[in-house]
Write an enzyme that holds these catalytic residues in place. Sequence first.
Site, short mmCIF file in Angstrom:
data_model
loop_
_atom_site.label_atom_id
_atom_site.label_comp_id
_atom_site.label_asym_id
_atom_site.label_seq_id
_atom_site.Cartn_x
_atom_site.Cartn_y
_atom_site.Cartn_z
N ILE A 1 3.83 10.10 -4.54
CA ILE A 1 3.55 11.48 -4.98
C ILE A 1 4.69 12.41 -4.56
O ILE A 1 5.17 13.23 -5.35
CB ILE A 1 2.19 11.95 -4.41
CG1 ILE A 1 1.05 11.12 -5.00
CG2 ILE A 1 1.97 13.44 -4.70
CD1 ILE A 1 -0.32 11.39 -4.39
N THR B 1 2.82 16.15 2.11
CA THR B 1 2.18 14.97 1.50
C THR B 1 2.11 13.79 2.46
O THR B 1 1.31 12.89 2.25
CB THR B 1 2.94 14.48 0.24
OG1 THR B 1 4.07 13.70 0.61
CG2 THR B 1 3.39 15.63 -0.65
N ARG C 1 11.05 9.07 6.93
CA ARG C 1 11.22 8.51 8.26
C ARG C 1 12.63 8.00 8.48
O ARG C 1 13.16 8.07 9.57
CB ARG C 1 10.20 7.40 8.50
CG ARG C 1 8.92 7.96 9.05
CD ARG C 1 7.93 6.89 9.34
NE ARG C 1 7.31 6.38 8.12
CZ ARG C 1 6.28 5.56 8.11
NH1 ARG C 1 5.76 5.17 9.25
NH2 ARG C 1 5.76 5.16 6.98
N LEU D 1 5.58 11.67 11.69
CA LEU D 1 4.36 12.46 11.91
C LEU D 1 3.94 12.47 13.38
O LEU D 1 3.28 13.41 13.83
CB LEU D 1 3.21 11.88 11.06
CG LEU D 1 3.37 12.02 9.55
CD1 LEU D 1 2.35 11.17 8.81
CD2 LEU D 1 3.24 13.48 9.13
N TYR E 1 -9.68 5.03 6.15
CA TYR E 1 -8.68 5.85 5.45
C TYR E 1 -9.32 7.18 5.03
O TYR E 1 -8.74 8.26 5.20
CB TYR E 1 -8.10 5.11 4.24
CG TYR E 1 -7.34 6.04 3.32
CD1 TYR E 1 -6.10 6.57 3.69
CD2 TYR E 1 -7.87 6.43 2.08
CE1 TYR E 1 -5.42 7.47 2.87
CE2 TYR E 1 -7.20 7.31 1.25
CZ TYR E 1 -5.97 7.82 1.64
OH TYR E 1 -5.31 8.71 0.83
N LYS F 1 -8.34 11.14 6.16
CA LYS F 1 -8.05 12.27 5.26
C LYS F 1 -9.03 13.42 5.52
O LYS F 1 -8.65 14.60 5.47
CB LYS F 1 -8.14 11.83 3.80
CG LYS F 1 -7.11 10.79 3.39
CD LYS F 1 -5.68 11.23 3.62
CE LYS F 1 -5.20 12.32 2.70
NZ LYS F 1 -3.80 12.71 2.96
N PRO G 1 -6.49 15.02 -4.71
CA PRO G 1 -6.40 14.12 -5.87
C PRO G 1 -7.35 12.93 -5.73
O PRO G 1 -7.75 12.58 -4.62
CB PRO G 1 -4.94 13.61 -5.82
CG PRO G 1 -4.29 14.29 -4.67
CD PRO G 1 -5.36 14.83 -3.79
N GLY H 1 7.15 13.54 3.39
CA GLY H 1 6.84 12.32 2.64
C GLY H 1 7.56 12.29 1.31
O GLY H 1 7.03 11.82 0.30
P1 NDP Z 1 2.85 6.65 -0.25
O1 NDP Z 1 2.47 5.53 0.64
O2 NDP Z 1 3.77 6.37 -1.36
O3 NDP Z 1 3.45 7.83 0.57
C1 NDP Z 1 3.04 8.11 1.87
C2 NDP Z 1 4.11 8.92 2.54
O4 NDP Z 1 3.70 9.20 3.86
C3 NDP Z 1 5.44 8.19 2.60
O5 NDP Z 1 6.43 9.07 2.19
C4 NDP Z 1 5.58 7.83 4.05
O6 NDP Z 1 6.90 7.92 4.53
C5 NDP Z 1 4.79 8.94 4.71
N1 NDP Z 1 4.36 8.53 6.03
C6 NDP Z 1 3.42 7.61 6.35
N2 NDP Z 1 3.34 7.49 7.69
C7 NDP Z 1 4.27 8.35 8.22
C8 NDP Z 1 4.68 8.69 9.54
N3 NDP Z 1 4.13 8.13 10.62
N4 NDP Z 1 5.65 9.62 9.67
C9 NDP Z 1 6.23 10.20 8.60
N5 NDP Z 1 5.88 9.91 7.33
C10 NDP Z 1 4.92 9.00 7.15
O7 NDP Z 1 1.48 7.24 -0.78
P2 NDP Z 1 1.17 8.43 -1.78
O8 NDP Z 1 2.39 9.06 -2.29
O9 NDP Z 1 0.18 7.91 -2.72
O10 NDP Z 1 0.43 9.42 -0.79
C11 NDP Z 1 0.89 10.72 -0.51
C12 NDP Z 1 -0.28 11.54 -0.07
O11 NDP Z 1 -1.24 11.57 -1.13
C13 NDP Z 1 -1.01 10.97 1.15
O12 NDP Z 1 -1.40 12.06 1.95
C14 NDP Z 1 -2.23 10.29 0.54
O13 NDP Z 1 -3.30 10.24 1.45
C15 NDP Z 1 -2.51 11.25 -0.61
N6 NDP Z 1 -3.32 10.72 -1.70
C16 NDP Z 1 -2.89 9.65 -2.45
C17 NDP Z 1 -3.66 9.19 -3.51
C18 NDP Z 1 -3.23 8.06 -4.38
O14 NDP Z 1 -4.04 7.55 -5.17
N7 NDP Z 1 -1.98 7.62 -4.33
C19 NDP Z 1 -4.96 9.81 -3.83
C20 NDP Z 1 -5.30 10.95 -3.00
C21 NDP Z 1 -4.49 11.37 -1.98
P3 NDP Z 1 7.93 6.74 4.48
O15 NDP Z 1 8.53 6.81 3.12
O16 NDP Z 1 8.88 7.04 5.57
O17 NDP Z 1 7.17 5.46 4.69
#
Ligand code: NDP
Length: 352
Positions: free
Chosen positions: A20, A87, A40, A68, A160, A164, A189, A15
Amino acid sequence: MTAYPVTDSPVLVTGASGFIGSHIVQQLLEGGYRVRGTVRDPVKTRAEGHLTGLSGADERLELFAADLLTQGAFDDAVRDCEYAIHTASPYAIDVADPQRDLVDPAVRGTISVLESCRKIDSMRRVVLTSSVAAITDHADGHLNTESDWNTGSSLTRNPYYYSKTLAEQAAWQFVEAGKPRFDLVVINPFFVIGPSLVPAINTSHTSLIGLTNGHIPAVIALEWALVDVRDVARAHILAMENPVAAGRYIVAAESRTVRQVVALLRSEGWGDRYKLPTLGLDNALGVVLTRIAANFQGPGTRDYMRNHLGGEMRFDNSKARRELGIEFRDVDQTVLETMDDLEKWGHLGRRR
Ligand code: NDP
């Protein structure tokens, strides 16, 4: 972060193009690490240039394609790595099909990453981005600690949060049952905000944006447990570097009510530029009215409102401060920097 990299091998960051993930990549590069980032669509990521333009990226960042839901997708990227930071996971509150859109990628993706890591003799530690969503899905004034687990969510209640919770539980079961050579450290977080290295609007930023574009038309009875994305990224790297780090870490700085955030924005002149909410619904009658209004939102938003309106969000971040040595940034400053950044990306509502 230590003064020098704890490994010469590349660090896997799944990710990498996320809100993040991109900060983790940036801090790793700043720390002198080599990074393998999975996205991706590497062609799109390269064309956008936000990751590849980071300082040190030319020499020390490699991008790999990995989904994923694709079996073995992380095998190539993880080869020779000693550390992996996972992530990637869908972060969306309202989706069409919670099993397909949230639970499957979160759980199967986590297992897929761990399976790829298990095949690598050199792997020492996996740091997983979980969430406080795996700790609780409601605000009831309880002091949440790392020993709490979310037992309330399901496919039909806060899906959601459910995704998690299931993903983190699957990760712990994987290491407990399979006894791989690596250990697992989990970062939980809360509501992550801060300047973004990538143009996409992060789900957590929609709340701040909503205060400027009329989507949150009143001061509602919500409390947000905020944390700066740069602190969240740093916590992941500290968890990777510190050999004694273990278990889960709540990573959140301080709670702010919507009323406090709106007052802060007004005091800094944002009310002169954008139409901030004025009507106060953060009282008993307001909670009832907001609950009714929430029925007209998507199911995820409706659940979130039902389970958080009028509640106090309390958490204990002492384990992260004590064991990871993290010092959290001032969240009011982060709110203001986030607003500046959202404005820079053109994400805020119409100016007055
Ligand atoms: P983003 O939506 O910015 O990032 C999510 C990431 O997951 C992206 O890089 C996306 O890739 C990737 N992703 C989603 N689906 C798939 C898939 N099928 N295959 C491969 N990659 C995938 O969100 P955040 O950065 O905020 O989230 C990152 C992590 O932090 C997550 O696990 C989220 O649950 C967790 N989190 C976030 C919080 C927040 O407030 N932001 C709080 C607590 C936890 P692509 O770029 O290719 O779309």
